[in-house]
Design a protein around this motif. Structure first.
Motif, mmCIF file in Angstrom:
data_model
loop_
_atom_site.group_PDB
_atom_site.id
_atom_site.type_symbol
_atom_site.label_atom_id
_atom_site.label_comp_id
_atom_site.label_asym_id
_atom_site.label_seq_id
_atom_site.Cartn_x
_atom_site.Cartn_y
_atom_site.Cartn_z
ATOM 1 N N ASN A 165 55.810 21.585 47.838
ATOM 2 C CA ASN A 165 54.877 22.351 47.018
ATOM 3 C C ASN A 165 54.609 23.717 47.639
ATOM 4 O OD1 ASN A 165 53.168 22.698 44.795
ATOM 5 N ND2 ASN A 165 51.395 22.146 46.023
ATOM 6 N N GLU A 190 55.374 27.445 46.074
ATOM 7 C CA GLU A 190 54.294 28.437 46.010
ATOM 8 C C GLU A 190 54.703 29.728 46.704
ATOM 9 O OE1 GLU A 190 51.191 28.598 44.759
ATOM 10 O OE2 GLU A 190 50.861 26.556 44.066
ATOM 11 N N SER A 217 50.612 22.485 39.006
ATOM 12 C CA SER A 217 50.120 22.664 40.371
ATOM 13 C C SER A 217 50.293 24.098 40.876
ATOM 14 C CB SER A 217 50.785 21.694 41.333
ATOM 15 O OG SER A 217 52.104 22.075 41.588
ATOM 16 N N THR A 218 51.328 24.800 40.385
ATOM 17 C CA THR A 218 51.563 26.176 40.841
ATOM 18 C C THR A 218 51.013 27.217 39.876
ATOM 19 O OG1 THR A 218 53.734 26.259 39.774
ATOM 20 C CG2 THR A 218 53.665 25.526 42.079
ATOM 21 N N ARG A 228 55.545 33.094 37.633
ATOM 22 C CA ARG A 228 54.118 33.272 37.870
ATOM 23 C C ARG A 228 53.922 34.709 38.367
ATOM 24 N NH1 ARG A 228 51.475 29.872 42.417
ATOM 25 N NH2 ARG A 228 52.361 31.512 43.700
#
Length: 87
Positions: free
Chosen positions: A30, A34, A64-65, A81
């Motif tokens: 994770n 990120e 989650s991101t 993102r």
């Protein structure tokens, strides 16, 4: 939390910045996803798992991101993102 072991990292020259292959066993990736989103904004992630589990993992990664799914073809997803601090 996401777990996985990398098959390969191909950062330089990848068409959309960062390319991470990810299998469903091993360490927590994770933070790696990120970090890649912070640096590149648009990344490819290869999820090497069964077809049924891929959609769930893709949804979990995006939630989650806080990333948007751009494309999903086979084992590869492209997510985006915006990094407001990137100049």
């Amino acid at each position: 939390a996401f777990t996985g072991t990398p098959d390969a990292f191909i950062a330089p020259g990848a068409p959309h910045g960062f390319f991470l292959r990810w299998r469903n066993d091993g360490e927590d990736w994770n933070r790696e996803i990120e970090s890649a989103l912070d640096i590149h904004e648009l990344i490819k992630v290869k999820i090497r798992t069964e077809r049924d589990a891929r959609k769930t993992m893709c949804d979990e990664i995006c939630v989650s991101t806080k990333a948007e799914l751009v494309q999903s073809i086979g084992q590869i997803i492209v997510i985006y993102r915006l990094n407001p601090n990137k100049k």
